[in-house]
Design an enzyme around this catalytic site. Structure first.
Site, PDB file in Angstrom:
ATOM      1  CE1 TYR A 140      -2.897   3.203   1.028  1.00 40.64           C
ATOM      2  CE2 TYR A 140      -1.745   3.142   3.128  1.00 40.64           C
ATOM      3  CZ  TYR A 140      -2.583   3.780   2.246  1.00 40.64           C
ATOM      4  OH  TYR A 140      -3.092   5.001   2.563  1.00 40.64           O
ATOM      5  CG  ASP A 284       0.905  -3.323  11.279  1.00 40.08           C
ATOM      6  OD1 ASP A 284       0.520  -2.530  10.392  1.00 40.08           O
ATOM      7  OD2 ASP A 284       0.132  -3.991  11.994  1.00 40.08           O
TER       8      ASP A 284
HETATM    9  N1  UDP Z   1      -4.360  -3.121  15.160  1.00 44.14           N
HETATM   10  C1  UDP Z   1      -4.610  -4.105  16.116  1.00 44.14           C
HETATM   11  N2  UDP Z   1      -5.784  -4.778  16.042  1.00 44.14           N
HETATM   12  C2  UDP Z   1      -6.715  -4.557  15.074  1.00 44.14           C
HETATM   13  C3  UDP Z   1      -6.456  -3.554  14.114  1.00 44.14           C
HETATM   14  C4  UDP Z   1      -5.258  -2.863  14.187  1.00 44.14           C
HETATM   15  O1  UDP Z   1      -3.787  -4.356  17.002  1.00 44.14           O
HETATM   16  O2  UDP Z   1      -7.746  -5.236  15.063  1.00 44.14           O
HETATM   17  C5  UDP Z   1      -3.105  -2.371  15.233  1.00 44.14           C
HETATM   18  C6  UDP Z   1      -2.258  -2.418  13.966  1.00 44.14           C
HETATM   19  O3  UDP Z   1      -1.389  -3.534  13.991  1.00 44.14           O
HETATM   20  C7  UDP Z   1      -1.519  -1.079  14.027  1.00 44.14           C
HETATM   21  C8  UDP Z   1      -2.502  -0.157  14.755  1.00 44.14           C
HETATM   22  O4  UDP Z   1      -3.442  -1.006  15.423  1.00 44.14           O
HETATM   23  O5  UDP Z   1      -0.369  -1.212  14.823  1.00 44.14           O
HETATM   24  C9  UDP Z   1      -3.257   0.759  13.813  1.00 44.14           C
HETATM   25  O6  UDP Z   1      -3.780  -0.019  12.762  1.00 44.14           O
HETATM   26  P1  UDP Z   1      -4.842   0.528  11.746  1.00 44.14           P
HETATM   27  O7  UDP Z   1      -5.221  -0.612  10.842  1.00 44.14           O
HETATM   28  O8  UDP Z   1      -5.936   1.213  12.481  1.00 44.14           O
HETATM   29  O9  UDP Z   1      -4.065   1.656  10.940  1.00 44.14           O
HETATM   30  P2  UDP Z   1      -2.687   1.613  10.090  1.00 44.14           P
HETATM   31  O10 UDP Z   1      -1.608   1.983  11.071  1.00 44.14           O
HETATM   32  O11 UDP Z   1      -2.541   0.257   9.504  1.00 44.14           O
HETATM   33  O12 UDP Z   1      -2.902   2.675   9.070  1.00 44.14           O
END
Ligand code: UDP
Length: 329
Positions: A140, A284
């Protein structure tokens, strides 16, 4: 002159449309409604279609006097991009190429672009500033970086002026209560936590507890979606005033771990939220926190909804009043 908003039926796009409406702008929206919601569009003229269709874009540019574009339309899920990168190259990169070519055919040379902290990858420095290395850890982020570079070369060749806004983690909902976050499937932390608070999910999964952070969970910089929307309006102003191309981070500059987000959600909602530790999610980075000094200085941007309690509170109001989201999928 009108502003064309691609992806204006999406989460951040619909909040930008709301901010433009508050200013009395004429707004044209292009959205294929694959992820967007018609009900999220509070005003403007909607064309349902895909950016990859050049003839469709010609119609949109011919039928309207557009002087600037805000480009949101894209796929934006880190996890999905790791499983299906081709989808991201096709929709994001090819879709943007098709849009830039159409803009060029119609002599529209101002674009505000929805970019992301995922262009940096694992940061060299915290907080991250715009001169730091860009080495995405997921497909992405790689496609968004490719789109930024495409705009740079269209600037060199055709004088296209762009403002690329690299958002950190968008969250929250509009103060009117009319629009908010509704993805299907939902993958973002804050809406999932609030769905758990509503009893729509048995628990929230925490993706990884072995990161090199204080509590072992990933740290992110959460920024209110309406603060992001305001930055787009300021970026359009900059381009209309003859400003040069630029890249800006947008975040609050404060990091919260996944566990901290869940704790604050417990306080805000007063509900029990069960957290279950699971494996890391591919792609991540451990810590993403913005330095937004450049946006503050050059755009005059100042987030006005910076407290995470308030960001989560606005999202909670939306989720409580719209437990099924827009109920259109
Ligand atoms: N995350 C999590 N559980 C979930 C969804 C996300 O622990 O069900 C974590 C994810 O690994 C990241 C953070 O929350 O570290 C933010 O994720 P999100 O998908 O909201 O946004 P991103 O950082 O991917 O844009």
């Amino acid at each position: 002159m009108a502003v064309l908003v691609t992806g204006g039926a999406g989460y951040i796009g619909s909040h930008a449309v709301a901010a433009l409406l508050e200013r009395g702008e004429e707004i044209i929206i292009v959205d294929n409604l694959q992820q967007g919601h018609q009900k999220a569009i509070l005003g403007g003229k909607l064309y349902v279609g895909d950016l990859r269709d050049g003839d469709f874009l010609d119609t949109v540019f011919q039928e309207n006097s557009i002087d600037a574009v805000i480009h949101f339309a894209a796929n934006s899920l880190v996890g999905e991009s790791m499983k299906n990168p081709g989808k991201y190259y096709h929709n994001n990169v090819y879709g943007t190429l098709s849009l830039l070519e159409a803009m060029n055919r119609h002599q529209v040379r101002k674009i505000v672009f929805s970019s992301t902290a995922a262009t940096y990858g694992e940061p060299e420095n915290v907080p991250i500033d715009e001169n730091d290395r860009t080495l995405p850890t997921n497909a992405y982020g790689e496609t968004k970086l490719a789109m930024e570079k495409m705009m740079k070369w269209f600037d060199v060749a055709h004088g296209l002026k762009y403002v690329s806004l690299r958002y950190f983690n968008a969250a929250g909902a509009h103060a009117s209560g009319q629009i908010g976050e509704d993805h299907s499937p939902e993958t973002h932390l804050i809406p999932l936590v609030l769905q758990a608070a509503l009893g729509q999910r048995p628990h929230i999964s925490v993706f990884g507890e072995d990161y090199p952070t204080e509590d072992g969970t990933c740290i992110r910089d959460y920024i209110h979606v309406s603060d992001l929307a305001d930055a787009h309006v300021l970026a359009v102003d900059r381009l209309r005033q003859g400003g040069d191309s630029a890249v800006y981070n947008l975040g609050n500059g404060t990091g919260f771990s996944v566990k901290q987000v869940i704790d604050i959600a417990r306080q805000v909602t007063g509900r029990e939220i069960t957290a279950v530790i699971e494996a890391r999610r591919a792609g991540d980075p451990a810590v993403l926190v913005a330095s937004s000094d450049r946006a503050r200085q050059e755009l005059g941007w100042k987030p006005s909804r910076a407290k995470l309690e308030d960001i989560i509170g606005s999202a909670w109001a939306w989720h409580q009043n719209n437990p099924g989201g827009y109920d259109d999928k």
